[in-house]
Design an enzyme around this catalytic site. Structure first.
Site, mmCIF file in Angstrom:
data_model
loop_
_atom_site.group_PDB
_atom_site.id
_atom_site.type_symbol
_atom_site.label_atom_id
_atom_site.label_comp_id
_atom_site.label_asym_id
_atom_site.label_seq_id
_atom_site.Cartn_x
_atom_site.Cartn_y
_atom_site.Cartn_z
ATOM 1 N N LYS A 202 -3.870 -23.675 24.685
ATOM 2 C CA LYS A 202 -3.311 -23.269 23.401
ATOM 3 C C LYS A 202 -1.813 -23.481 23.455
ATOM 4 O O LYS A 202 -1.113 -22.874 24.266
ATOM 5 C CB LYS A 202 -3.635 -21.810 23.122
ATOM 6 N N ARG A 212 -0.129 -17.527 10.337
ATOM 7 C CA ARG A 212 0.662 -16.299 10.525
ATOM 8 C C ARG A 212 0.974 -15.650 9.184
ATOM 9 O O ARG A 212 1.058 -14.438 9.083
ATOM 10 C CB ARG A 212 1.936 -16.607 11.312
ATOM 11 N N LYS A 226 6.632 -17.576 21.061
ATOM 12 C CA LYS A 226 5.564 -17.288 22.012
ATOM 13 C C LYS A 226 5.621 -18.226 23.217
ATOM 14 O O LYS A 226 4.630 -18.456 23.891
ATOM 15 C CB LYS A 226 4.201 -17.393 21.293
ATOM 16 N N GLU A 242 -5.116 -24.855 33.313
ATOM 17 C CA GLU A 242 -5.538 -23.721 32.476
ATOM 18 C C GLU A 242 -7.059 -23.717 32.320
ATOM 19 O O GLU A 242 -7.713 -22.677 32.443
ATOM 20 C CB GLU A 242 -4.885 -23.808 31.092
ATOM 21 N N LYS A 257 -6.062 -26.355 21.172
ATOM 22 C CA LYS A 257 -5.519 -25.920 19.893
ATOM 23 C C LYS A 257 -4.025 -26.155 19.874
ATOM 24 O O LYS A 257 -3.368 -25.790 20.855
ATOM 25 C CB LYS A 257 -5.822 -24.427 19.750
ATOM 26 N N SER A 283 -4.338 -24.121 10.901
ATOM 27 C CA SER A 283 -3.904 -23.921 9.521
ATOM 28 C C SER A 283 -2.956 -25.001 9.020
ATOM 29 O O SER A 283 -3.127 -25.540 7.926
ATOM 30 C CB SER A 283 -3.258 -22.540 9.393
ATOM 31 N N TYR A 322 -10.878 -25.109 8.714
ATOM 32 C CA TYR A 322 -10.929 -24.431 7.419
ATOM 33 C C TYR A 322 -11.647 -25.294 6.389
ATOM 34 O O TYR A 322 -11.925 -24.844 5.294
ATOM 35 C CB TYR A 322 -9.508 -24.080 6.953
HETATM 36 C C1 PBG Z 1 -3.021 -15.948 17.855
HETATM 37 C C2 PBG Z 1 -3.644 -16.951 16.966
HETATM 38 C C3 PBG Z 1 -2.988 -18.016 16.335
HETATM 39 C C4 PBG Z 1 -3.923 -18.710 15.580
HETATM 40 C C5 PBG Z 1 -5.140 -18.087 15.780
HETATM 41 N N1 PBG Z 1 -4.957 -16.991 16.637
HETATM 42 C C6 PBG Z 1 -1.634 -18.540 16.407
HETATM 43 C C7 PBG Z 1 -0.474 -17.749 16.759
HETATM 44 O O1 PBG Z 1 0.042 -17.003 15.925
HETATM 45 O O2 PBG Z 1 -0.006 -17.902 17.880
HETATM 46 C C8 PBG Z 1 -3.593 -19.902 14.725
HETATM 47 C C9 PBG Z 1 -4.706 -20.558 13.998
HETATM 48 C C10 PBG Z 1 -4.267 -21.425 12.895
HETATM 49 O O3 PBG Z 1 -3.082 -21.800 12.755
HETATM 50 O O4 PBG Z 1 -5.139 -21.780 12.097
HETATM 51 N N2 PBG Z 1 -3.863 -15.163 18.592
#
Ligand code: PBG
Length: 333
Positions: A202, A212, A226, A242, A257, A283, A322
């Protein structure tokens, strides 16, 4: 003997010259059963509203959730992935709402399972929707996310979701050792068949912006980042490590991801481990296609299908998107 290819004995356009031979030659196919639908869930009774930065994507209350799950079943989508929108009053420093048995996600899981026992339910194991600061873990006075303190809560959260009926728990937090701790917790509590989908690679990506906004962690996070736990977009060897850790700790599936900008990572992991490998069209990837289509600059259906087929070509066994429900409908018509 290596085949010698040369013109005009070989004309690669021959096979492309008619529709039937193109279809015989086609190596990859996208089908509805490849797709997992991520769904944003809000408290029952709340108004189900669209996410500003993701036209066509709503936050679902329980009524809406049931209707959407029914559609997923009808269009052969094998599983949904749930993401909670937690009201600010319930966000705390210790994220204790994350393992409230009566909380939003456990309720949503029970509701889905009561009506659609065969629809796979994936629950996200991470604390960012539940912390007042929007980080995926417990922080110290400097804002640093504490690994081992966070693990305890992730274990509780995974157990709480499993009790509610989750088929798959999906840690998306990037703490070290979380898969091992979750696996141990599940084994000790006799959840032998609860699957772990590890977000192994990730990345600290800017493509998560609209997500977010959807779950309300954008404001909590403010200017923080992060980078101390999510991966550097510059790296690929680290992804191999990982995934190795997650698999040896008991993950059943691994995930990459975001998706499209990281398909090289999917290919490397698939070739290296040959285990079920998924990717998440996040997203921002959705919003890019959607926005350009709304402008009339791209053909939405064609581009969405092309990107998802590329995920298959890269080696994905499953794709979170999505677009899942829309694509399943397109594929059927
Ligand atoms: C964090 C989390 C994130 C997404 C899913 N779970 C990103 C983040 O804020 O670090 C992102 C998924 C998306 O952008 O569709 N646990």
């Amino acid at each position: 003997m290596t085949a010698h290819y040369s013109y005009p004995q070989n004309r690669l356009r021959r096979m492309r010259s008619s529709s039937f031979s193109r279809s015989l030659q086609r190596e990859n196919h996208l089908v509805a059963t490849d797709l997992i639908y991520p769904i944003f869930v809000i408290e029952d009774g709340s108004f189900s509203e669209e996410v500003d930065a993701m036209p066509g994507v709503r936050r679902h209350n329980l009524d809406q959730l049931i209707k959407t799950c029914e559609e997923c079943v009808r269009y052969h989508i094998p599983a949904v992935a749930l993401f909670p929108v937690i009201e600010s009053a319930k966000k705390t420093l210790d994220a204790k709402e994350a393992f409230n048995e009566k909380g939003l996600i456990p309720n949503a899981i029970r509701t889905i399972k009561a009506s659609f026992p065969d629809l796979g339910v994936i629950s996200d194991v991470a604390l960012d929707p539940y912390t007042s600061h929007g980080q995926d873990g417990i922080i110290d006075e400097t804002g640093y996310v504490l690994n081992d303190k966070t693990l305890e809560i992730l274990g509780n959260q995974a157990l709480c979701h499993s009790h509610a009926g989750a088929d798959i728990v999906a840690p998306s937090d990037m703490m070290d050792g979380r898969v091992g701790l979750i696996r141990q917790t599940l084994e000790e509590n006799h959840f032998h068949n609860t699957k772990i989908l590890a977000y192994s690679a990730k990345y600290a990506s800017h493509f998560y912006g609209p997500f977010r906004e959807a779950v309300g962690s954008k404001d909590s996070l403010g200017k923080a980042d992060k980078y101390s736990y999510q991966m550097d977009p510059a790296n690929s060897n680290e992804a191999i490590l990982e995934a190795k850790m997650d698999l040896s700790e008991g993950a059943d599936m691994i995930m990459v991801k975001p998706g499209l900008p990281y398909l090289d990572i999917v290919r490397v992991l698939k070739d290296t481990y040959k285990v079920p490998t998924l990717a998440y069209q996040v997203s921002g990837e959705y919003s890019m296609i959607k926005a350009a289509s709304l402008k009339g600059w791209l053909s939405e259906k064609d581009c969405a299908l092309e990107t998802l087929l590329s995920f298959k070509r890269a080696g994905c066994d499953g794709i979170l998107t999505y677009y899942a429900l829309e694509v399943a409908k397109w594929l059927k018509s």
